[in-house]
Design an enzyme around this catalytic site. Structure first.
Site, mmCIF file in Angstrom:
data_model
loop_
_atom_site.group_PDB
_atom_site.id
_atom_site.type_symbol
_atom_site.label_atom_id
_atom_site.label_comp_id
_atom_site.label_asym_id
_atom_site.label_seq_id
_atom_site.Cartn_x
_atom_site.Cartn_y
_atom_site.Cartn_z
ATOM 1 N N ASN A 133 0.923 -1.353 0.075
ATOM 2 C CA ASN A 133 -0.076 0.007 0.035
ATOM 3 C C ASN A 133 0.654 1.248 0.091
ATOM 4 O O ASN A 133 0.247 2.227 -0.512
ATOM 5 C CB ASN A 133 -1.003 0.023 1.241
ATOM 6 C CG ASN A 133 -1.575 1.303 1.461
ATOM 7 O OD1 ASN A 133 -2.630 1.830 0.905
ATOM 8 N ND2 ASN A 133 -0.932 2.005 2.536
ATOM 9 N N SER B 186 -3.405 0.123 -6.355
ATOM 10 C CA SER B 186 -2.872 0.837 -7.443
ATOM 11 C C SER B 186 -3.815 1.957 -7.571
ATOM 12 O O SER B 186 -3.946 2.694 -6.639
ATOM 13 C CB SER B 186 -3.284 -0.266 -8.801
ATOM 14 O OG SER B 186 -3.125 0.366 -9.898
ATOM 15 N N TYR C 146 4.093 9.065 -11.506
ATOM 16 C CA TYR C 146 3.004 8.249 -10.707
ATOM 17 C C TYR C 146 2.074 7.170 -11.565
ATOM 18 O O TYR C 146 2.013 6.190 -11.202
ATOM 19 C CB TYR C 146 2.010 9.254 -9.937
ATOM 20 C CG TYR C 146 0.814 8.710 -9.047
ATOM 21 C CD1 TYR C 146 1.335 7.918 -7.719
ATOM 22 C CD2 TYR C 146 -0.433 8.453 -9.342
ATOM 23 C CE1 TYR C 146 0.338 7.470 -7.279
ATOM 24 C CE2 TYR C 146 -1.261 7.945 -8.452
ATOM 25 C CZ TYR C 146 -0.944 7.541 -7.445
ATOM 26 O OH TYR C 146 -2.078 6.851 -6.834
ATOM 27 N N LYS D 29 2.058 3.145 -11.400
ATOM 28 C CA LYS D 29 0.898 2.285 -11.078
ATOM 29 C C LYS D 29 0.380 1.566 -12.453
ATOM 30 O O LYS D 29 0.143 0.059 -12.123
ATOM 31 C CB LYS D 29 -0.444 3.259 -10.680
ATOM 32 C CG LYS D 29 -0.156 3.874 -9.440
ATOM 33 C CD LYS D 29 -0.060 3.006 -8.145
ATOM 34 C CE LYS D 29 0.080 3.603 -6.853
ATOM 35 N NZ LYS D 29 0.345 2.853 -5.543
HETATM 36 N N1 LIG Z 1 -5.676 9.125 -1.761
HETATM 37 C C1 LIG Z 1 -6.052 9.027 -3.083
HETATM 38 O O1 LIG Z 1 -7.043 9.412 -3.361
HETATM 39 C C2 LIG Z 1 -5.433 7.644 -3.760
HETATM 40 C C3 LIG Z 1 -6.064 7.279 -4.858
HETATM 41 C C4 LIG Z 1 -5.570 6.148 -5.767
HETATM 42 C C5 LIG Z 1 -4.610 5.457 -4.918
HETATM 43 N N2 LIG Z 1 -4.081 5.816 -3.771
HETATM 44 C C6 LIG Z 1 -3.060 4.945 -3.367
HETATM 45 O O2 LIG Z 1 -3.297 4.390 -2.045
HETATM 46 C C7 LIG Z 1 -2.053 4.205 -1.534
HETATM 47 C C8 LIG Z 1 -2.271 4.829 0.178
HETATM 48 O O3 LIG Z 1 -2.118 6.295 -0.051
HETATM 49 P P1 LIG Z 1 -2.886 7.315 0.752
HETATM 50 O O4 LIG Z 1 -3.782 8.249 -0.121
HETATM 51 O O5 LIG Z 1 -3.088 6.501 2.098
HETATM 52 O O6 LIG Z 1 -1.377 8.204 1.041
HETATM 53 P P2 LIG Z 1 -0.697 8.820 2.229
HETATM 54 O O7 LIG Z 1 -1.574 9.220 3.291
HETATM 55 O O8 LIG Z 1 0.225 9.727 1.821
HETATM 56 O O9 LIG Z 1 -0.132 7.538 2.918
HETATM 57 C C9 LIG Z 1 1.109 7.002 2.458
HETATM 58 C C10 LIG Z 1 1.599 6.150 3.109
HETATM 59 O O10 LIG Z 1 2.914 5.444 2.618
HETATM 60 C C11 LIG Z 1 3.968 5.384 3.529
HETATM 61 N N3 LIG Z 1 4.962 5.389 2.773
HETATM 62 C C12 LIG Z 1 5.826 6.250 1.934
HETATM 63 N N4 LIG Z 1 6.781 5.920 1.330
HETATM 64 C C13 LIG Z 1 7.142 4.971 2.031
HETATM 65 C C14 LIG Z 1 8.346 4.373 2.137
HETATM 66 N N5 LIG Z 1 9.434 4.585 1.300
HETATM 67 N N6 LIG Z 1 8.582 3.260 3.123
HETATM 68 C C15 LIG Z 1 7.443 2.920 3.974
HETATM 69 N N7 LIG Z 1 6.147 3.501 3.871
HETATM 70 C C16 LIG Z 1 5.924 4.659 3.036
HETATM 71 C C17 LIG Z 1 3.639 6.657 4.367
HETATM 72 O O11 LIG Z 1 4.410 6.712 5.668
HETATM 73 P P3 LIG Z 1 5.624 7.562 6.034
HETATM 74 O O12 LIG Z 1 5.738 8.830 5.389
HETATM 75 O O13 LIG Z 1 5.552 7.480 7.386
HETATM 76 O O14 LIG Z 1 6.867 6.519 5.340
HETATM 77 C C18 LIG Z 1 2.241 6.495 4.497
HETATM 78 O O15 LIG Z 1 1.911 5.526 5.596
HETATM 79 C C19 LIG Z 1 -0.958 4.600 -2.202
HETATM 80 O O16 LIG Z 1 -0.292 3.424 -2.945
HETATM 81 C C20 LIG Z 1 -1.648 5.420 -3.284
HETATM 82 O O17 LIG Z 1 -0.975 5.511 -4.447
HETATM 83 C C21 LIG Z 1 -4.384 6.811 -3.268
#
Ligand SMILES: NC(=O)c1ccc[n+]([C@@H]2O[C@H](COP(=O)([O-])OP(=O)(O)OC[C@H]3O[C@@H](n4cnc5c(N)ncnc54)[C@H](OP(=O)(O)O)[C@@H]3O)[C@@H](O)[C@H]2O)c1
Length: 259
Positions: A87, A138, A152, A156
């Site tokens: 994730n 994804s 990005y 994905k």
């Molecule tokens: N938000 C949306 O609208 C959306 C839409 C489509 C897909 N997604 C996908 O959903 C997933 C979760 O995203 P989110 O929206 O929850 O974003 P978020 O709030 O920015 O969370 C991202 C998470 O990834 C961790 N992370 C980032 N780089 C890392 C690394 N090098 N090693 C370990 N952990 C890492 C961050 O923690 P730390 O910074 O503490 O490491 C955080 O826990 C992602 O894959 C994203 O692409 C999100």
């Protein structure tokens, strides 16, 4: 209730933290990863305070030793491994190809693509023993290009093909790539902070509107789908790229985690 063990990355906030809590509510033992140790420990502590079982392993998931430590923790502390959830992800660089920083491109692909490969490689022997699942988080951006999002979207798209290829190579596992929809997390805040002037005006306005009009989903909605897929995705979905609100996913959620 499930007694499965699941590793989930990016569990310090957002979608990963929500899915981790729901996995634990459904009875799973969870091994959590992210870089921010304090936030990760807070999530793990809140799960344990609610009666669940959670262990935090902080570190950068793009480092191979961190993947190995996650799998070793699952095996030594919980006796096996049933699923991993790739994730953790980053959206940056948000910039046109002509201007984007090459190091930021490399960081994006390392976290969004190479890290899921590393964790999957480390987990495959244990997952084979339990015919387990790999859930790759994804995005719709994998199949719809957006100006400013080349890194990005490419990451994905690569993750989707990794998922589909893994499904061919490991027919006894179940690999799913999930699009979680638009979610009210820090990643959306980054888009609003950094997207203006770097994405097309229309796309930027669309994302700003999602926020202003309350159209971003709370992480618990797709988080429930993610948790249920990690525990119960049926083997014949192996290789699929699915939306969190796909009717098949909704039926699985109703069956295993109906509210
Ligand atoms: N938000 C949306 O609208 C959306 C839409 C489509 C897909 N997604 C996908 O959903 C997933 C979760 O995203 P989110 O929206 O929850 O974003 P978020 O709030 O920015 O969370 C991202 C998470 O990834 C961790 N992370 C980032 N780089 C890392 C690394 N090098 N090693 C370990 N952990 C890492 C961050 O923690 P730390 O910074 O503490 O490491 C955080 O826990 C992602 O894959 C994203 O692409 C999100």
């Amino acid at each position: 209730m499930s007694s499965q063990t699941v590793i989930i990355t990016g569990a310090s906030r957002g979608l990963g933290a929500a899915a981790a809590r729901i996995l634990a509510e459904l009875g799973a033992r969870v091994v959590l990863n992210a870089r921010s140790e304090g936030d990760l420990n807070t999530v793990a502590g809140s799960i344990r305070a609610a009666g669940g079982q959670a262990i935090a392993v902080a570190g950068d998931i793009s480092q191979p030793a961190v993947s190995r430590a996650l799998v070793e923790t699952a095996l030594s502390q919980f006796g096996g491994l049933d699923a991993i959830v790739n994730n953790a992800g980053v959206i940056e660089p948000i910039a046109p190809v002509a201007e984007a920083d090459a190091d930021a491109w490399q960081r994006n692909l390392t976290i969004n693509v190479i890290a899921p490969v590393l964790l999957t490689q480390a987990a495959i022997p244990a997952l084979r023993e339990r015919q387990g699942r790999v859930i790759n988080v994804s995005s719709g951006a994998a199949i719809r290009p957006k100006g400013g999002w080349a890194a990005y979207g490419a990451s994905k798209a690569a993750l989707n093909l990794f998922n589909a290829t893994l499904a061919l190579e490991e027919p006894r596992l179940t690999a799913i790539a999930l699009r979680p929809g638009v979610i009210d997390t820090e990643m959306q805040a980054v888009i609003r902070r950094e997207g203006q002037g770097r994405m097309s005006e229309a796309e930027y306005e669309r994302f700003a509107r999602y926020h202003a009009q309350g159209q971003l989903n709370p992480p618990e909605l797709p988080g429930r789908a993610l948790a249920v897929l990690a525990l119960y995705a049926p083997p014949d979905w192996n290789g699929a790229f699915m939306a969190w609100d796909d009717e098949r996913v909704a039926a699985l959620v109703a069956q295993h985690a109906g509210m």
